[in-house]
Every structure is written in C-alpha cells, then in structure tokens.
Design a protein around this motif. Structure first.
Motif, PDB file in Angstrom:
ATOM      1  N   PRO A 100       0.493  -1.145   0.110  1.00 16.92           N
ATOM      2  CA  PRO A 100       0.290  -0.087   0.228  1.00 16.92           C
ATOM      3  C   PRO A 100       1.065   1.337  -0.294  1.00 16.92           C
ATOM      4  CG  PRO A 100      -1.003  -1.628   1.952  1.00 16.92           C
ATOM      5  CD  PRO A 100       0.114  -1.986   0.398  1.00 16.92           C
ATOM      6  N   PRO A 101       0.337   2.501  -0.523  1.00 13.52           N
ATOM      7  CA  PRO A 101       1.086   3.546  -0.675  1.00 13.52           C
ATOM      8  C   PRO A 101       1.200   4.602   0.720  1.00 13.52           C
ATOM      9  CG  PRO A 101      -1.488   4.022  -1.006  1.00 13.52           C
ATOM     10  CD  PRO A 101      -0.769   1.995  -1.165  1.00 13.52           C
ATOM     11  N   GLY A 102       2.060   4.290   0.781  1.00 11.87           N
ATOM     12  CA  GLY A 102       2.559   5.582   2.332  1.00 11.87           C
ATOM     13  C   GLY A 102       1.641   6.452   2.408  1.00 11.87           C
ATOM     14  N   PRO A 103       1.806   7.178   3.624  1.00 13.37           N
ATOM     15  CA  PRO A 103       0.676   7.905   4.431  1.00 13.37           C
ATOM     16  C   PRO A 103       0.536   8.869   3.347  1.00 13.37           C
ATOM     17  CG  PRO A 103       1.658   7.552   6.321  1.00 13.37           C
ATOM     18  CD  PRO A 103       2.300   6.156   4.982  1.00 13.37           C
ATOM     19  N   GLY A 104       0.204  10.488   2.574  1.00 12.80           N
ATOM     20  CA  GLY A 104      -0.197  11.276   2.256  1.00 12.80           C
ATOM     21  C   GLY A 104      -0.368  10.386   0.428  1.00 12.80           C
ATOM     22  N   HIS A 105      -0.228   9.514   0.143  1.00 16.28           N
ATOM     23  CA  HIS A 105       0.069   9.108  -1.092  1.00 16.28           C
ATOM     24  C   HIS A 105      -1.400   8.018  -1.594  1.00 16.28           C
ATOM     25  CE1 HIS A 105       3.344  11.334  -0.695  1.00 16.28           C
ATOM     26  NE2 HIS A 105       4.704   9.896  -0.917  1.00 16.28           N
ATOM     27  N   VAL A 106      -1.836   8.229  -0.960  1.00 14.78           N
ATOM     28  CA  VAL A 106      -3.569   7.400  -0.786  1.00 14.78           C
ATOM     29  C   VAL A 106      -3.735   7.879  -2.844  1.00 14.78           C
ATOM     30  CG1 VAL A 106      -5.434   6.903   0.552  1.00 14.78           C
ATOM     31  CG2 VAL A 106      -3.713   7.225   1.408  1.00 14.78           C
ATOM     32  N   PRO A 107      -4.483   7.434  -3.102  1.00 20.74           N
ATOM     33  CA  PRO A 107      -5.188   7.100  -4.281  1.00 20.74           C
ATOM     34  C   PRO A 107      -6.563   7.509  -4.284  1.00 20.74           C
ATOM     35  CG  PRO A 107      -4.554   5.435  -4.104  1.00 20.74           C
ATOM     36  CD  PRO A 107      -3.461   5.892  -3.302  1.00 20.74           C
ATOM     37  N   GLN A 108      -7.000   8.432  -4.155  1.00 20.37           N
ATOM     38  CA  GLN A 108      -8.810   8.177  -4.336  1.00 20.37           C
ATOM     39  C   GLN A 108      -9.354   7.571  -5.137  1.00 20.37           C
ATOM     40  OE1 GLN A 108      -9.914  11.323  -1.568  1.00 20.37           O
ATOM     41  NE2 GLN A 108      -7.580  10.731  -1.032  1.00 20.37           N
ATOM     42  N   PRO A 109     -10.445   7.095  -4.415  1.00 22.74           N
ATOM     43  CA  PRO A 109     -11.152   5.799  -5.377  1.00 22.74           C
ATOM     44  C   PRO A 109     -11.948   6.683  -6.212  1.00 22.74           C
ATOM     45  CG  PRO A 109     -11.685   6.059  -2.759  1.00 22.74           C
ATOM     46  CD  PRO A 109     -10.903   6.774  -2.847  1.00 22.74           C
ATOM     47  N   ASP A 110     -12.398   5.884  -7.571  1.00 22.97           N
ATOM     48  CA  ASP A 110     -13.954   6.619  -8.379  1.00 22.97           C
ATOM     49  C   ASP A 110     -14.282   6.890  -6.954  1.00 22.97           C
ATOM     50  OD1 ASP A 110     -15.710   7.007  -9.495  1.00 22.97           O
ATOM     51  OD2 ASP A 110     -15.176   4.928 -11.034  1.00 22.97           O
ATOM     52  N   GLY A 111     -15.642   7.810  -7.047  1.00 25.86           N
ATOM     53  CA  GLY A 111     -16.491   7.814  -6.712  1.00 25.86           C
ATOM     54  C   GLY A 111     -17.620   6.459  -6.500  1.00 25.86           C
ATOM     55  N   LEU A 112     -17.909   5.776  -7.733  1.00 26.65           N
ATOM     56  CA  LEU A 112     -18.547   5.190  -7.683  1.00 26.65           C
ATOM     57  C   LEU A 112     -18.176   4.058  -7.562  1.00 26.65           C
ATOM     58  CD1 LEU A 112     -20.529   6.668 -11.431  1.00 26.65           C
ATOM     59  CD2 LEU A 112     -21.083   6.632  -8.373  1.00 26.65           C
ATOM     60  N   ALA A 113     -16.777   3.403  -7.117  1.00 21.72           N
ATOM     61  CA  ALA A 113     -15.937   1.881  -6.945  1.00 21.72           C
ATOM     62  C   ALA A 113     -16.726   1.581  -6.202  1.00 21.72           C
ATOM     63  CB  ALA A 113     -14.951   2.606  -7.293  1.00 21.72           C
ATOM     64  N   GLU A 114     -16.603   0.601  -5.990  1.00 23.38           N
ATOM     65  CA  GLU A 114     -17.316  -0.316  -4.939  1.00 23.38           C
ATOM     66  C   GLU A 114     -16.685  -1.173  -3.540  1.00 23.38           C
ATOM     67  OE1 GLU A 114     -19.398  -3.926  -5.776  1.00 23.38           O
ATOM     68  OE2 GLU A 114     -20.452  -2.686  -6.863  1.00 23.38           O
ATOM     69  N   SER A 115     -14.767  -0.577  -3.412  1.00 26.72           N
ATOM     70  CA  SER A 115     -13.386  -0.258  -3.451  1.00 26.72           C
ATOM     71  C   SER A 115     -12.644   0.758  -3.506  1.00 26.72           C
ATOM     72  CB  SER A 115     -12.674  -2.188  -3.496  1.00 26.72           C
ATOM     73  OG  SER A 115     -12.595  -1.714  -5.191  1.00 26.72           O
ATOM     74  N   GLY A 116     -11.646   0.384  -3.326  1.00 30.66           N
ATOM     75  CA  GLY A 116     -10.683   1.437  -2.666  1.00 30.66           C
ATOM     76  C   GLY A 116     -10.730   2.626  -1.926  1.00 30.66           C
ATOM     77  N   ARG A 117     -11.182   2.142  -1.120  1.00 30.39           N
ATOM     78  CA  ARG A 117     -11.545   3.700   0.484  1.00 30.39           C
ATOM     79  C   ARG A 117     -11.451   3.193   1.847  1.00 30.39           C
ATOM     80  NH1 ARG A 117     -16.314   3.315  -2.641  1.00 30.39           N
ATOM     81  NH2 ARG A 117     -16.649   5.778  -3.564  1.00 30.39           N
ATOM     82  N   GLY A 118     -10.137   1.531   1.926  1.00 35.75           N
ATOM     83  CA  GLY A 118      -9.798   1.689   3.414  1.00 35.75           C
ATOM     84  C   GLY A 118      -8.165   2.308   3.908  1.00 35.75           C
ATOM     85  N   LEU A 119      -7.430   2.759   2.089  1.00 35.18           N
ATOM     86  CA  LEU A 119      -6.534   2.969   3.219  1.00 35.18           C
ATOM     87  C   LEU A 119      -6.814   4.291   2.837  1.00 35.18           C
ATOM     88  CD1 LEU A 119      -3.728   1.711   1.216  1.00 35.18           C
ATOM     89  CD2 LEU A 119      -4.576   1.424   3.474  1.00 35.18           C
ATOM     90  N   VAL A 120      -8.000   5.236   2.493  1.00 37.25           N
ATOM     91  CA  VAL A 120      -8.531   6.496   2.660  1.00 37.25           C
ATOM     92  C   VAL A 120      -8.885   6.825   4.239  1.00 37.25           C
ATOM     93  CG1 VAL A 120      -9.925   7.870   2.088  1.00 37.25           C
ATOM     94  CG2 VAL A 120      -8.744   6.909   0.108  1.00 37.25           C
ATOM     95  N   LEU A 121     -10.146   5.323   4.312  1.00 39.35           N
ATOM     96  CA  LEU A 121     -10.361   6.008   6.137  1.00 39.35           C
ATOM     97  C   LEU A 121      -9.298   5.820   6.648  1.00 39.35           C
ATOM     98  CD1 LEU A 121     -13.658   3.186   5.483  1.00 39.35           C
ATOM     99  CD2 LEU A 121     -13.110   5.771   5.846  1.00 39.35           C
ATOM    100  N   VAL A 122      -8.488   4.964   6.329  1.00 40.19           N
ATOM    101  CA  VAL A 122      -6.764   4.736   7.494  1.00 40.19           C
ATOM    102  C   VAL A 122      -6.345   5.818   7.512  1.00 40.19           C
ATOM    103  CG1 VAL A 122      -4.663   3.355   8.101  1.00 40.19           C
ATOM    104  CG2 VAL A 122      -6.441   2.326   7.648  1.00 40.19           C
ATOM    105  N   GLU A 123      -6.100   6.518   6.824  1.00 41.46           N
ATOM    106  CA  GLU A 123      -5.638   8.236   7.159  1.00 41.46           C
ATOM    107  C   GLU A 123      -6.819   9.416   7.441  1.00 41.46           C
ATOM    108  OE1 GLU A 123      -3.321  11.408   5.033  1.00 41.46           O
ATOM    109  OE2 GLU A 123      -2.894   8.284   5.199  1.00 41.46           O
ATOM    110  N   ALA A 124      -7.668   8.890   7.604  1.00 33.62           N
ATOM    111  CA  ALA A 124      -8.925  10.164   7.850  1.00 33.62           C
ATOM    112  C   ALA A 124      -8.655   9.572   9.607  1.00 33.62           C
ATOM    113  CB  ALA A 124     -10.300  10.203   7.626  1.00 33.62           C
TER     114      ALA A 124
END
Length: 162
Positions: A100-124
């Motif tokens: 997974p990318p390091g902090p501050g480098h978390v890609p933003q998921p596509d707004g309609l994607a069903e996955s890809g938000r896990g590290l965004v939540l960890v970052e938050a």
C-alpha cells in the motif's frame, strides 16, 4: 526451610496480539476483539478513540483477508498502549509488491467504485500510519496510531499521565 517471600508487583499487560484466520469471519472477529480489549484497558465502547480504532482494525483486517491472503496463512492483529495513544498493527504474509502507498500518497477512489476506500479511511482515522516489512518475514505490517485525549490517558491507571 523456605525462603522469605518477597512482595510481587502486579504486571499490567499493555499489548494484545492474536492470530486470526484470513477469512471474513476472522476480519470481523478482529474488530470485536479490538473493542473488547480497549474496554478492558479503560477505553469504553462508543468513545471516539474506540470507534477510530475499530474502523482502522476493520479496514486493515479486511485488506489482509482480501489482498494479503496467502492460502493456509493467518493474519495477525496486535494492539499496544503506547504513551498517549493506541497502536494498531495488522500483519499478513503476502510478499512483494504492491505494498500500500505510504501516508499522504493514498489514491482517491473513483466515486462510484465499490472498493478502494480502505486506506482513505485509515488516513482519516489514524493520527499516524505506515507500512513496514513484517518481522519475522515474510509479509508486511500496516501500523497505525490513534492518539488518546488527555482525559483518557489515565484510564484505569494504564496510561502515562497526560
């Protein structure tokens, strides 16, 4: 003849570690175990730190089960009380890229994607987080910390004064 007894001081365990099956059931159990351990340490269910830790554990455990799973290998959850915060570590045995990318480098998921938000939540939710090589190898560990508010740092006498 018996030796005189010496007074024993109680030892407070400030680390919790559990290996869990790399299944959806194991991921759910990780979250429940984390909340139970936090409550035992004096960080009650429903408090902001407990909710943040629960969300981080849920996401990292789900990632370990979904992306880090190696057939026949478990993942590990480790919680530690460190000065002023709770440290969460989730380790899996998947070797090699992609990490997974390091902090501050978390890609933003596509707004309609069903996955890809896990590290965004960890970052938050996490105050700090990183990805390190698992010790012992093989694999990786995602480590996150949630700071405790000053009033919680003295919970049940386990944490350093703050």
């Amino acid at each position: 003849m018996t030796a005189p007894s010496t007074p024993r001081t109680s030892v407070t365990v400030r680390t919790f570690a559990q290996r869990l099956s790399a299944t959806p059931r194991g991921a759910r159990l990780a979250r429940h175990l984390a909340l139970n351990q936090l409550d035992a340490w004096g960080i009650p269910y429903g408090s902001a730190p407990a909710e943040a830790v629960a969300a981080i554990v849920a996401e990292l455990a789900a990632n370990a089960v979904t992306h880090g799973r190696v057939p026949g290998r478990d993942f590990e959850l480790r919680l530690s009380l460190v000065t002023g915060s709770v440290r969460i570590e989730v380790s899996d045995t998947r070797v090699g890229p992609p990490l997974p990318p390091g902090p501050g480098h978390v890609p933003q998921p596509d707004g309609l994607a069903e996955s890809g938000r896990g590290l965004v939540l960890v970052e938050a939710y996490a105050d700090r987080w990183e990805v390190v090589d698992r010790v012992p190898p093989p694999g990786k560990t995602v480590r996150a910390e949630v700071d405790l508010p000053p009033g919680r740092r003295r919970a049940r006498g386990l944490l350093a004064p703050g």
